[in-house]
Scaffold this motif. Structure first.
Motif, PDB file in Angstrom:
ATOM      1  N   MET A   5      -3.983   0.789  22.295  1.00 20.96           N
ATOM      2  CA  MET A   5      -4.773   0.686  20.999  1.00 20.96           C
ATOM      3  C   MET A   5      -4.270   2.020  19.989  1.00 20.96           C
ATOM      4  SD  MET A   5      -8.384   0.099  22.605  1.00 20.96           S
ATOM      5  CE  MET A   5      -9.246   0.043  21.110  1.00 20.96           C
ATOM      6  N   GLY A   6      -4.058   1.708  18.773  1.00 26.57           N
ATOM      7  CA  GLY A   6      -3.800   2.471  17.800  1.00 26.57           C
ATOM      8  C   GLY A   6      -2.253   2.599  17.627  1.00 26.57           C
ATOM      9  N   TYR A   7      -1.660   2.230  18.387  1.00 26.65           N
ATOM     10  CA  TYR A   7      -0.106   2.348  18.585  1.00 26.65           C
ATOM     11  C   TYR A   7       0.538   1.219  18.045  1.00 26.65           C
ATOM     12  CZ  TYR A   7      -1.214   6.724  20.715  1.00 26.65           C
ATOM     13  OH  TYR A   7      -1.762   7.941  21.003  1.00 26.65           O
ATOM     14  N   VAL A   8      -0.018   0.035  17.832  1.00 24.06           N
ATOM     15  CA  VAL A   8       0.755  -1.333  17.214  1.00 24.06           C
ATOM     16  C   VAL A   8       1.099  -1.504  16.042  1.00 24.06           C
ATOM     17  CG1 VAL A   8       0.395  -3.726  17.390  1.00 24.06           C
ATOM     18  CG2 VAL A   8      -0.408  -2.361  19.424  1.00 24.06           C
ATOM     19  N   LYS A   9       2.119  -1.765  15.646  1.00 24.96           N
ATOM     20  CA  LYS A   9       2.839  -1.723  14.373  1.00 24.96           C
ATOM     21  C   LYS A   9       1.648  -2.937  13.458  1.00 24.96           C
ATOM     22  CE  LYS A   9       7.312  -0.089  14.884  1.00 24.96           C
ATOM     23  NZ  LYS A   9       8.682   0.101  14.200  1.00 24.96           N
ATOM     24  N   LYS A  10       1.743  -2.789  12.232  1.00 20.82           N
ATOM     25  CA  LYS A  10       0.969  -3.350  11.303  1.00 20.82           C
ATOM     26  C   LYS A  10       1.300  -5.112  11.526  1.00 20.82           C
ATOM     27  CE  LYS A  10      -0.785  -0.151   8.138  1.00 20.82           C
ATOM     28  NZ  LYS A  10      -1.113   0.084   6.898  1.00 20.82           N
ATOM     29  N   PRO A  11       2.428  -5.364  11.698  1.00 24.44           N
ATOM     30  CA  PRO A  11       2.795  -6.738  11.564  1.00 24.44           C
ATOM     31  C   PRO A  11       2.354  -7.542  12.708  1.00 24.44           C
ATOM     32  CG  PRO A  11       4.938  -5.561  10.856  1.00 24.44           C
ATOM     33  CD  PRO A  11       3.651  -4.641  11.267  1.00 24.44           C
ATOM     34  N   ASN A  12       2.189  -6.631  14.078  1.00 22.06           N
ATOM     35  CA  ASN A  12       1.768  -7.312  15.154  1.00 22.06           C
ATOM     36  C   ASN A  12       0.208  -7.011  15.474  1.00 22.06           C
ATOM     37  OD1 ASN A  12       4.394  -7.820  15.697  1.00 22.06           O
ATOM     38  ND2 ASN A  12       4.670  -6.018  16.464  1.00 22.06           N
ATOM     39  N   TYR A  29     -11.926   1.205  26.762  1.00 24.82           N
ATOM     40  CA  TYR A  29     -11.854   0.547  25.522  1.00 24.82           C
ATOM     41  C   TYR A  29     -12.710   1.155  24.517  1.00 24.82           C
ATOM     42  CZ  TYR A  29     -12.796  -3.274  21.990  1.00 24.82           C
ATOM     43  OH  TYR A  29     -12.788  -3.927  20.884  1.00 24.82           O
ATOM     44  N   LEU A  30     -13.962   1.511  24.825  1.00 25.23           N
ATOM     45  CA  LEU A  30     -14.961   1.890  23.750  1.00 25.23           C
ATOM     46  C   LEU A  30     -14.340   3.243  23.555  1.00 25.23           C
ATOM     47  CD1 LEU A  30     -18.469   0.701  25.254  1.00 25.23           C
ATOM     48  CD2 LEU A  30     -16.997  -0.117  23.171  1.00 25.23           C
ATOM     49  N   LYS A  31     -13.975   4.118  24.548  1.00 26.83           N
ATOM     50  CA  LYS A  31     -13.415   5.687  24.222  1.00 26.83           C
ATOM     51  C   LYS A  31     -12.340   5.298  23.269  1.00 26.83           C
ATOM     52  CE  LYS A  31     -11.513   9.488  26.719  1.00 26.83           C
ATOM     53  NZ  LYS A  31     -10.991  10.082  27.599  1.00 26.83           N
ATOM     54  N   ASN A  32     -11.418   4.309  23.316  1.00 25.60           N
ATOM     55  CA  ASN A  32     -10.133   4.411  22.480  1.00 25.60           C
ATOM     56  C   ASN A  32     -10.613   3.865  21.301  1.00 25.60           C
ATOM     57  OD1 ASN A  32      -8.771   5.482  24.679  1.00 25.60           O
ATOM     58  ND2 ASN A  32      -7.636   3.537  24.877  1.00 25.60           N
ATOM     59  N   LEU A  33     -11.662   3.048  21.121  1.00 20.71           N
ATOM     60  CA  LEU A  33     -11.984   2.444  20.029  1.00 20.71           C
ATOM     61  C   LEU A  33     -12.718   3.415  19.009  1.00 20.71           C
ATOM     62  CD1 LEU A  33     -12.354  -0.417  18.316  1.00 20.71           C
ATOM     63  CD2 LEU A  33     -14.551  -0.867  19.387  1.00 20.71           C
ATOM     64  N   ILE A  34     -13.302   4.219  19.592  1.00 22.25           N
ATOM     65  CA  ILE A  34     -14.153   5.249  18.906  1.00 22.25           C
ATOM     66  C   ILE A  34     -13.182   6.307  18.455  1.00 22.25           C
ATOM     67  CG2 ILE A  34     -15.561   7.444  18.931  1.00 22.25           C
ATOM     68  CD1 ILE A  34     -17.422   5.530  21.212  1.00 22.25           C
ATOM     69  N   LYS A  35     -12.385   6.566  19.315  1.00 27.07           N
ATOM     70  CA  LYS A  35     -11.091   7.625  18.625  1.00 27.07           C
ATOM     71  C   LYS A  35     -10.474   6.840  17.657  1.00 27.07           C
ATOM     72  CE  LYS A  35      -6.904   9.780  20.625  1.00 27.07           C
ATOM     73  NZ  LYS A  35      -5.993   9.892  21.927  1.00 27.07           N
ATOM     74  N   LYS A  36      -9.949   5.744  17.592  1.00 30.24           N
ATOM     75  CA  LYS A  36      -9.402   5.128  16.661  1.00 30.24           C
ATOM     76  C   LYS A  36     -10.112   5.066  15.364  1.00 30.24           C
ATOM     77  CE  LYS A  36      -7.031   0.594  15.529  1.00 30.24           C
ATOM     78  NZ  LYS A  36      -7.042  -0.578  15.867  1.00 30.24           N
ATOM     79  N   GLN A  37     -11.214   4.798  15.561  1.00 25.72           N
ATOM     80  CA  GLN A  37     -12.206   4.934  14.242  1.00 25.72           C
ATOM     81  C   GLN A  37     -12.227   6.162  13.725  1.00 25.72           C
ATOM     82  OE1 GLN A  37     -15.757   2.791  15.441  1.00 25.72           O
ATOM     83  NE2 GLN A  37     -14.858   0.821  15.131  1.00 25.72           N
ATOM     84  N   ASN A  38     -12.389   7.400  14.535  1.00 27.44           N
ATOM     85  CA  ASN A  38     -12.286   8.582  14.034  1.00 27.44           C
ATOM     86  C   ASN A  38     -11.374   9.088  13.298  1.00 27.44           C
ATOM     87  OD1 ASN A  38     -15.058   9.063  14.773  1.00 27.44           O
ATOM     88  ND2 ASN A  38     -14.743   9.907  16.801  1.00 27.44           N
ATOM     89  N   GLU A  39     -10.019   8.466  13.710  1.00 28.50           N
ATOM     90  CA  GLU A  39      -8.954   8.936  13.042  1.00 28.50           C
ATOM     91  C   GLU A  39      -8.741   8.544  11.782  1.00 28.50           C
ATOM     92  OE1 GLU A  39      -5.769   7.732  15.739  1.00 28.50           O
ATOM     93  OE2 GLU A  39      -6.333   9.060  17.079  1.00 28.50           O
ATOM     94  N   LYS A  40      -9.420   7.651  11.296  1.00 34.61           N
ATOM     95  CA  LYS A  40      -9.274   6.876   9.981  1.00 34.61           C
ATOM     96  C   LYS A  40      -9.810   7.453   9.032  1.00 34.61           C
ATOM     97  CE  LYS A  40      -8.906   2.155  11.434  1.00 34.61           C
ATOM     98  NZ  LYS A  40      -9.456   0.726  11.151  1.00 34.61           N
TER      99      LYS A  40
END
Length: 75
Positions: A34-41, A64-75
């Motif tokens: 999660m967070g490492y997939v390129k935009k086209p994919n 999943y929730l931990k990574n989702l929160i981490k990803k949202q905080n990076e934006k």
């Protein structure tokens, strides 16, 4: 020995990031990238990940929730 393991892990992880057929990956692998997939994919990735949410066990849901929160905080 540790260096070989680390190199193999990095190679494996890198190959997962560039994979396009996410349906062949395990749920744990999907959560890990999660967070490492390129935009086209990303659309295919999100669709596959969302389809797996209902079948996740408690450990996978927590990660999943931990990574989702981490990803949202990076934006």
């Amino acid at each position: 020995m540790k260096k070989i393991f680390v190199i193999l892990f990095i190679f494996f992880f890198t190959s997962l990031v560039f994979a396009e057929n996410f349906s062949e990956m395990s749920t744990q692998e999907l959560i890990a990238i999660m967070g490492y997939v390129k935009k086209p994919n990303n659309t295919k990735f999100q669709k596959e990940l969302k389809s797996r949410i209902s079948t996740m066990n408690e450990k996978e849901k927590k990660q999943y929730l931990k990574n989702l929160i981490k990803k949202q905080n990076e934006k």
